[in-house]
Motif scaffolding. Structure first.
Motif, PDB file in Angstrom:
ATOM      1  N   GLU A   1      45.352  48.006  47.089  1.00 21.90           N
ATOM      2  CA  GLU A   1      45.724  48.150  45.730  1.00 21.90           C
ATOM      3  C   GLU A   1      44.261  48.090  45.023  1.00 21.90           C
ATOM      4  O   GLU A   1      44.161  48.663  43.990  1.00 21.90           O
ATOM      5  N   THR A   2      43.563  46.997  45.276  1.00 20.50           N
ATOM      6  CA  THR A   2      42.354  46.806  44.664  1.00 20.50           C
ATOM      7  C   THR A   2      41.324  47.570  45.144  1.00 20.50           C
ATOM      8  O   THR A   2      39.959  47.837  44.492  1.00 20.50           O
ATOM      9  N   ALA A   3      41.359  48.234  46.409  1.00 20.12           N
ATOM     10  CA  ALA A   3      40.355  48.763  46.853  1.00 20.12           C
ATOM     11  C   ALA A   3      39.967  50.264  46.269  1.00 20.12           C
ATOM     12  O   ALA A   3      38.942  50.625  46.231  1.00 20.12           O
ATOM     13  N   LEU A   4      41.043  51.038  46.019  1.00 21.57           N
ATOM     14  CA  LEU A   4      41.223  52.334  45.262  1.00 21.57           C
ATOM     15  C   LEU A   4      41.920  52.488  44.089  1.00 21.57           C
ATOM     16  O   LEU A   4      42.790  51.607  43.727  1.00 21.57           O
ATOM     17  N   GLU A   5      41.366  53.257  43.271  1.00 22.76           N
ATOM     18  CA  GLU A   5      41.964  53.508  41.956  1.00 22.76           C
ATOM     19  C   GLU A   5      43.460  54.002  41.911  1.00 22.76           C
ATOM     20  O   GLU A   5      44.318  53.182  41.328  1.00 22.76           O
TER      21      GLU A   5
ATOM     22  N   LYS B   1      37.081  36.410  38.972  1.00 17.12           N
ATOM     23  CA  LYS B   1      36.488  37.791  39.360  1.00 17.12           C
ATOM     24  C   LYS B   1      37.744  38.772  39.395  1.00 17.12           C
ATOM     25  O   LYS B   1      38.501  38.784  40.335  1.00 17.12           O
ATOM     26  N   ASP B   2      37.678  40.010  38.715  1.00 14.56           N
ATOM     27  CA  ASP B   2      38.847  41.021  38.841  1.00 14.56           C
ATOM     28  C   ASP B   2      40.401  40.488  38.784  1.00 14.56           C
ATOM     29  O   ASP B   2      41.055  40.984  39.206  1.00 14.56           O
ATOM     30  N   HIS B   3      40.599  39.276  38.235  1.00 11.60           N
ATOM     31  CA  HIS B   3      41.870  38.673  37.981  1.00 11.60           C
ATOM     32  C   HIS B   3      42.657  39.606  36.927  1.00 11.60           C
ATOM     33  O   HIS B   3      41.962  39.778  35.919  1.00 11.60           O
ATOM     34  N   PRO B   4      43.847  39.829  37.229  1.00  8.79           N
ATOM     35  CA  PRO B   4      44.352  40.639  36.378  1.00  8.79           C
ATOM     36  C   PRO B   4      45.005  39.943  35.027  1.00  8.79           C
ATOM     37  O   PRO B   4      45.504  40.627  33.971  1.00  8.79           O
ATOM     38  N   VAL B   5      44.929  38.497  35.007  1.00 10.55           N
ATOM     39  CA  VAL B   5      45.552  37.719  33.819  1.00 10.55           C
ATOM     40  C   VAL B   5      44.393  36.983  33.150  1.00 10.55           C
ATOM     41  O   VAL B   5      44.339  36.954  31.814  1.00 10.55           O
TER      42      VAL B   5
END
Length: 840
Positions: free
Chosen positions: A497-501, A547-551
């Protein structure tokens, strides 16, 4: 406060006391008496003279050996020079006496070390480090050249370069864009293959023969506990199920034996050569078919994975709703994971430790000492070393040997080394609470504890990233959030999920094949439960997890075009280090995307006047055709401040000039910028057709080519013009003209195809006319015979051509209807001489 100087007794004082017959005992004489050796005469002291230490002045050595005598108070005024001369003279006299003194030197031997106990074996390096070796003995056979001192060279630069090269070799190279895309494709393909594999194993658990074989191991009491009645309360049904699982787990632990390796984490090889030398373990899982699975159910032997699968089949055999859970182990798409171990180089010599080197040197000296004095080296003892005398090994005495301890040899049972965390386990439906609970009697020997199944990040054999639970009907569900302790902060980064758009959409599309057609109430309850587990996940404690945390977000992790909203309130703090100050943690919803004025214009928005930039970006080379080119050049010339960026709140919707009197507004390049539909001017319409500009030109209508974007190839951007913008009142006329052009082009294409077809028919008819002219004077029987010969010849050659065409026709492309006089025959003998053609 000045410390008081402590009086240290000199070495000469002890010798003086012993020689004068004082009360102080002679320790050296007592030690010799204990060894059974006669004491030497007083006139010829046994102790040899001490060597002069290098780098120590003679007056200091004289001061150490001299007898301390009382000095009158008046003598303290003697000058330093006179005292130095006296000490030097005494030192010279002592050297002269030692030069003509006869000392009996015994035969040289070597003092060795014996390991008399286990403790001395453990401290082997320490004993060898302080071993006293007589350096006066000859180390060679008398070669004077080899006895010359050698010069040692210390090359620190070579060692530094070797360490640097080793560190550079161990440092992992970053992945290129092509390599990362290739790994992503392999990762996705591996996921699909693993899902199919687990689905097949889940289908084996429903086999009637396997379930009948395993049901015989259950007692009536176990079955009664596992299938509680509906007359019990909610708590009673849960407790009954727990008691049954506990009894079944104890039985399964004692009966099932692990004899093979199960599934493990997939690793990448840094080089292709590592794969050629890689050999899988000989005791891999041998259960490859349903027949092997049935055999494992009879023998109750196999890998841990097979044990969990058989345990699932056992519970399903008595009517318990059990799901087979698997933690998929796909190849990672990043470079941070562990790699395949490098093969051992056989040609490289094994490194010898310092202890082995010292032992080899000791053995060498011992052999040399035996060659010089065999009797002296017989029966060495560690007690000789304690005497402190360099020639104490020459004296014969038999000390008591230390009692040797008998070692206890313990042989550990053979055990298959695997990760302490399972790959397969089982989930049981708690009917009373309508909740799925994990159980694992093979590895963890636990149940109702979902948070203990996640292995640490340092585990090279197991990684929890995709946990899939398969039902008995073949449907499956992703239950990773139930077992991951930090799904959002850590586990989510290992997934597609985090590797591709569109990684989340791709994974949902894959799992859609295993979802039920109509979700049940139990599925909805479980979905709400997993969503709640993800929502209740606490704030990370590690800076890297933000880093890149959604919250949550840290200011240091903001991207180039991300800024915080003015007045953002932090949600907490996190420690960045022992001495670093605390960093504020903000909500991800307080982060905004900021863009430059030109990018906002391409999105159909303009920056409000007198707005303060939210952030300044470093200077960049802008496009030459940019409408803000002059403005940015002036900003760079002022002080190299960079490019200002603004948030969406600092912009407003762009409104272009309207179309008046059929005239479309244009920029300095003669076109109009229409990046988004809102940039079309009022009173105008955008016709995105390749014939639009030509139709407007034919009709004499004013138009402006529409600039819809840029294509970047290399380092330069090319403007993309698509269609035109015209006045709205001319739209119908332009579209009709475009349709007429399309119809006319279709007619031209049909005329071309018609001409080609007529040309082919003309050649065919010309060939028939030539054939009739040739066979006009030939009889029917001769013609039939020629046809039969031609057929036989064609069959012999294996040709698949028309049997009616017996001649190759070459037709002139001219407009005349005649044959043109060029005929080709069927005779192969005329191929070299023109082949029957009549050349013009």
């Amino acid at each position: 406060m000045v410390r008081r100087k402590r009086n240290v007794p000199q070495r000469g004082g002890r010798q003086q006391a012993n020689s004068t017959g004082g009360d102080e005992p002679n320790i050296y004489q007592e030690m010799l008496a204990e060894a059974g050796v006669a004491a030497p005469a007083a006139s010829s002291p046994e102790r040899p003279l001490k060597r002069r230490r290098e780098g120590v002045p003679s007056h200091k050595k004289a001061a150490e050996t001299a007898e301390p005598t009382p000095v009158p108070l008046a003598a303290t005024s003697i000058s330093k020079s006179s005292r130095q001369s006296v000490l030097d003279q005494e030192d010279e006299d002592e050297d002269d006496d030692a030069e003509f003194e006869d000392v009996a030197i015994p035969e040289p031997t070597i003092q060795t070390v014996e390991l008399g106990s286990d403790e001395e074996e453990d401290d082997e390096d320490e004993d060898l480090r302080f071993q006293d070796v007589d350096l006066m003995m000859p180390l060679t056979d008398g070669d004077s050249e080899s006895q010359e001192p050698r010069e040692l060279e210390l090359n620190l630069s070579a060692q530094k370069s070797a360490m640097t090269s080793k560190q550079a070799a161990d440092r992992r190279k970053p992945l290129t864009k092509e390599e990362r895309e290739r790994r992503l494709d392999i990762h996705k393909a591996h996921l699909i293959c693993l899902l199919s594999h687990v689905a097949k194993r889940n289908h084996w658990c429903n086999d009637s023969q396997v379930q009948a074989q395993l049901r015989s191991h259950l007692t009536d009491k176990m079955i009664q506990y596992l299938t509680p009645g509906t007359n019990l309360s909610q708590f009673g049904r849960t407790e009954s199920l727990k008691n049954g699982l506990k009894q079944v787990a104890e039985m399964w632990t004692t009966k099932y034996e692990i004899t093979e390796h199960g599934m493990r984490r997939s690793l990448w090889a840094e080089e292709v050569d590592h794969l050629s030398s890689y050999e899988p373990p000989s005791d891999m899982d041998s259960c490859l078919d349903k027949s092997d699975f049935r055999e494992a159910a009879k023998t109750l032997q196999g890998s841990r994975d097979v044990g969990a699968q058989l345990y699932c089949a056992l519970l399903r055999s008595v009517g318990v709703r059990a799901r087979l859970v698997c933690s998929l182990q796909p190849l990672s798409f990043g470079s941070a994971g562990p790699t395949l171990p490098k093969p051992k180089e056989s040609s490289k010599p094994k490194s010898v430790s310092k202890t082995k080197e010292m032992l080899s040197q000791v053995a060498k000296y011992r052999e040399m000492a035996n060659a010089v004095s065999p009797a002296a080296s017989a029966g060495p003892s560690t007690a000789r070393r304690r005497l402190g005398h360099p020639n104490a090994s020459d004296y014969k005495f038999e000390p008591k040997a230390a009692p040797s301890r008998s070692r206890q040899i313990f042989e550990a049972p053979t055990r298959i080394r695997e990760s302490p965390y399972p790959v397969y386990w089982v989930e049981i439906l708690d009917v009373g609470h309508q909740k799925w609970q994990p159980t694992d009697p093979v590895v963890m020997n636990s149940f109702w504890k979902p948070k203990i199944f996640e292995p640490p990040i340092t585990d090279k054999e197991n990684s929890l990233s995709y946990v899939i639970a398969f039902n008995a009907d073949g449907t499956a569900k992703d239950v990773t959030r139930r077992y991951a302790k930090a799904y959002t902060a850590k586990t989510r980064k290992l997934r597609i999920e985090t590797a591709l758009e569109d990684g989340k959409g791709w994974w949902n599309k894959v799992m859609k094949m295993y979802r039920p057609k109509t979700p049940s109430d139990l599925d909805q309850i479980e979905d709400n439960e997993l969503a709640g587990v993800e929502a209740r996940e606490p704030m990370p404690r590690n800076v890297q997890d933000f880093k890149d945390h959604p919250v949550y977000a840290l200011e240091r992790h903001l991207r180039r075009h991300e800024v915080l909203v003015p007045g953002a309130v932090p949600s907490g703090t996190v420690a960045a280090g022992a001495r670093a100050p605390l960093e504020k943690v903000f909500r991800r919803k307080d982060v905004r995307m900021a863009r430059s004025a030109e990018k906002w214009f391409r999105l159909g928005r303009e920056v409000k006047p007198m707005e303060i930039p939210a952030k300044w970006l470093p200077k960049r080379v802008q496009n030459k055709r940019s409408r803000f080119d002059d403005q940015e050049q002036n900003e760079d010339a002022d002080g190299d401040a960079g490019t200002p960026i603004y948030t969406m709140d600092q912009t407003y919707l762009y409104e272009p000039a309207p179309v008046r009197n059929g005239r479309v507004p244009k920029n300095k390049f003669g076109n109009i910028e229409v990046y988004v539909p809102s940039m079309i001017p009022k009173g105008g319409v955008h016709i995105a057709d390749e014939y639009a500009r030509r139709a407007a030109y034919v009709l004499g209508i004013d138009c402006a080519p529409a600039l819809t974007g840029f294509e970047f190839k290399g380092r330069q951007g090319t403007a993309v013009l698509k269609g035109v913008v015209i006045a709205k009142e001319f739209e119908e006329a332009v579209r009709a003209s475009i349709q007429g052009m399309i119809d006319l082009e279709q007619e031209v294409e049909e005329e071309k195809r018609r001409y080609v077809a007529l040309k082919v028919w003309r050649r065919f008819l010309m060939g028939l006319r030539i054939r009739e002219r040739i066979w006009s004077g030939v009889g029917e029987e001769e013609r039939q015979q020629a046809d039969r010969e031609a057929e036989l010849e064609a069959e012999a050659k294996g040709a698949e051509s028309d049997e009616t065409d017996e001649f190759d026709m070459v037709v002139d492309d001219g407009d005349d209807g005649g044959g043109g006089g060029f005929l080709v025959g069927d005779d192969d003998d005329d191929a070299e001489g023109g082949g029957g053609f009549l050349v013009e």
